[in-house]
Motif scaffolding. Structure first.
Motif, PDB file in Angstrom:
ATOM      1  N   ASN A  44      53.421  -6.783   6.178  1.00  0.00           N
ATOM      2  CA  ASN A  44      53.432  -7.582   4.957  1.00  0.00           C
ATOM      3  C   ASN A  44      54.523  -8.647   4.963  1.00  0.00           C
ATOM      4  N   GLU A  45      55.710  -8.289   5.339  1.00  0.00           N
ATOM      5  CA  GLU A  45      56.834  -9.235   5.283  1.00  0.00           C
ATOM      6  C   GLU A  45      56.836 -10.236   6.437  1.00  0.00           C
ATOM      7  N   PHE A  46      56.018 -10.022   7.446  1.00  0.00           N
ATOM      8  CA  PHE A  46      56.066 -10.863   8.646  1.00  0.00           C
ATOM      9  C   PHE A  46      54.844 -11.762   8.818  1.00  0.00           C
ATOM     10  N   VAL A  47      53.882 -11.652   7.911  1.00  0.00           N
ATOM     11  CA  VAL A  47      52.623 -12.387   8.055  1.00  0.00           C
ATOM     12  C   VAL A  47      52.421 -13.270   6.822  1.00  0.00           C
ATOM     13  N   ASN A  48      51.739 -14.374   7.045  1.00  0.00           N
ATOM     14  CA  ASN A  48      51.375 -15.274   5.957  1.00  0.00           C
ATOM     15  C   ASN A  48      50.682 -14.473   4.851  1.00  0.00           C
ATOM     16  N   LYS A  49      51.080 -14.701   3.588  1.00  0.00           N
ATOM     17  CA  LYS A  49      50.573 -13.916   2.456  1.00  0.00           C
ATOM     18  C   LYS A  49      49.048 -14.006   2.325  1.00  0.00           C
ATOM     19  N   GLU A  57      43.830 -11.138   2.920  1.00  0.00           N
ATOM     20  CA  GLU A  57      42.456 -11.039   3.409  1.00  0.00           C
ATOM     21  C   GLU A  57      42.259  -9.811   4.319  1.00  0.00           C
ATOM     22  N   VAL A  58      43.210  -9.594   5.218  1.00  0.00           N
ATOM     23  CA  VAL A  58      43.135  -8.427   6.111  1.00  0.00           C
ATOM     24  C   VAL A  58      43.232  -7.135   5.298  1.00  0.00           C
ATOM     25  N   SER A  59      44.090  -7.123   4.282  1.00  0.00           N
ATOM     26  CA  SER A  59      44.248  -5.932   3.437  1.00  0.00           C
ATOM     27  C   SER A  59      42.959  -5.594   2.702  1.00  0.00           C
ATOM     28  N   ILE A  60      42.249  -6.605   2.230  1.00  0.00           N
ATOM     29  CA  ILE A  60      40.969  -6.382   1.537  1.00  0.00           C
ATOM     30  C   ILE A  60      39.957  -5.761   2.499  1.00  0.00           C
ATOM     31  N   ILE A  61      39.886  -6.296   3.721  1.00  0.00           N
ATOM     32  CA  ILE A  61      38.970  -5.756   4.734  1.00  0.00           C
ATOM     33  C   ILE A  61      39.344  -4.307   5.060  1.00  0.00           C
ATOM     34  N   ASN A  62      40.632  -4.064   5.286  1.00  0.00           N
ATOM     35  CA  ASN A  62      41.087  -2.704   5.610  1.00  0.00           C
ATOM     36  C   ASN A  62      40.801  -1.730   4.476  1.00  0.00           C
ATOM     37  N   GLN A  63      41.000  -2.194   3.234  1.00  0.00           N
ATOM     38  CA  GLN A  63      40.739  -1.321   2.079  1.00  0.00           C
ATOM     39  C   GLN A  63      39.261  -0.937   2.022  1.00  0.00           C
ATOM     40  N   SER A  64      38.361  -1.901   2.279  1.00  0.00           N
ATOM     41  CA  SER A  64      36.927  -1.577   2.235  1.00  0.00           C
ATOM     42  C   SER A  64      36.557  -0.624   3.380  1.00  0.00           C
TER      43      SER A  64
END
Length: 187
Positions: free
Chosen positions: A158-163, A168-175
């Protein structure tokens, strides 16, 4: 204890079996390569019978390689032949330090392990169908849990990647996490 005339060491891979047939009296061996499927295994047994080898006096021995061992174990036990499945670490420890590892030498090492350690023999028996199902379900559950843990590690970025990228990656991972959990029913 049964007097085995031959010890067959089998190195198992997904597609093929390297088989070393060790004569207990002369300690001479012969190497074969066959496909890892029931038809090829049965043809190999027929070849041995054609050579006047009493297959009931062969101890077949292999390392436990999980599902890749199934064709061999189902076929040999179906033919009522003796099979010894040994944990790989036990065979490795019995050899000590060695160089030049390949499938042919592994098969030979397994046949010699079988010959030298006959006093440790525990013939393999197939587990009941319900036990086989439980083992497979447990393995699948472990894989699913590992996948969930891997998806969770993305949060560390989270702290090292563009917000925007992270969101977008978090949404995919959550699904994906929801789909895995509902398929496997971990809740």
């Amino acid at each position: 204890m049964k007097n085995y005339l031959f010890h067959s060491g089998i190195d198992i891979s997904k597609l093929k079996l390297d088989v070393n047939l060790l004569n207990s009296q002369t300690l001479q061996s012969e190497h074969f390569v066959i496909d890892n499927n029931p038809k090829s295994i049965k043809e190999f047994i027929k070849l041995l019978i054609k050579r006047k080898i009493d297959v009931k006096h062969i101890l077949f021995c292999c390392e436990n390689t999980g599902v890749y061992t199934n064709h061999l174990s189902y076929t040999l036990l179906g033919l009522e032949l003796d099979l010894w499945i040994v944990p790989a670490i036990e065979i490795k420890r019995s050899k000590g330090i060695s160089r030049g590892k390949n499938d042919k030498t592994d098969a030979k090492d397994i046949s010699y392990y079988s010959y030298r350690n006959i006093d440790k023999l525990r013939l393999y028996k197939l587990a009941e169908i319900d036990i086989q199902k439980l083992k497979m379900l447990y393995t699948e559950r472990e894989k699913a849990l590992k996948s969930l843990l891997l998806l969770e590690t993305t949060k560390e970025n989270n702290e090292f990647v563009n917000k925007e990228v992270f969101k977008e990656v978090s949404i995919i991972n959550q699904s994906l996490t929801v789909r895995i959990q509902t398929k496997v029913n971990f809740s």
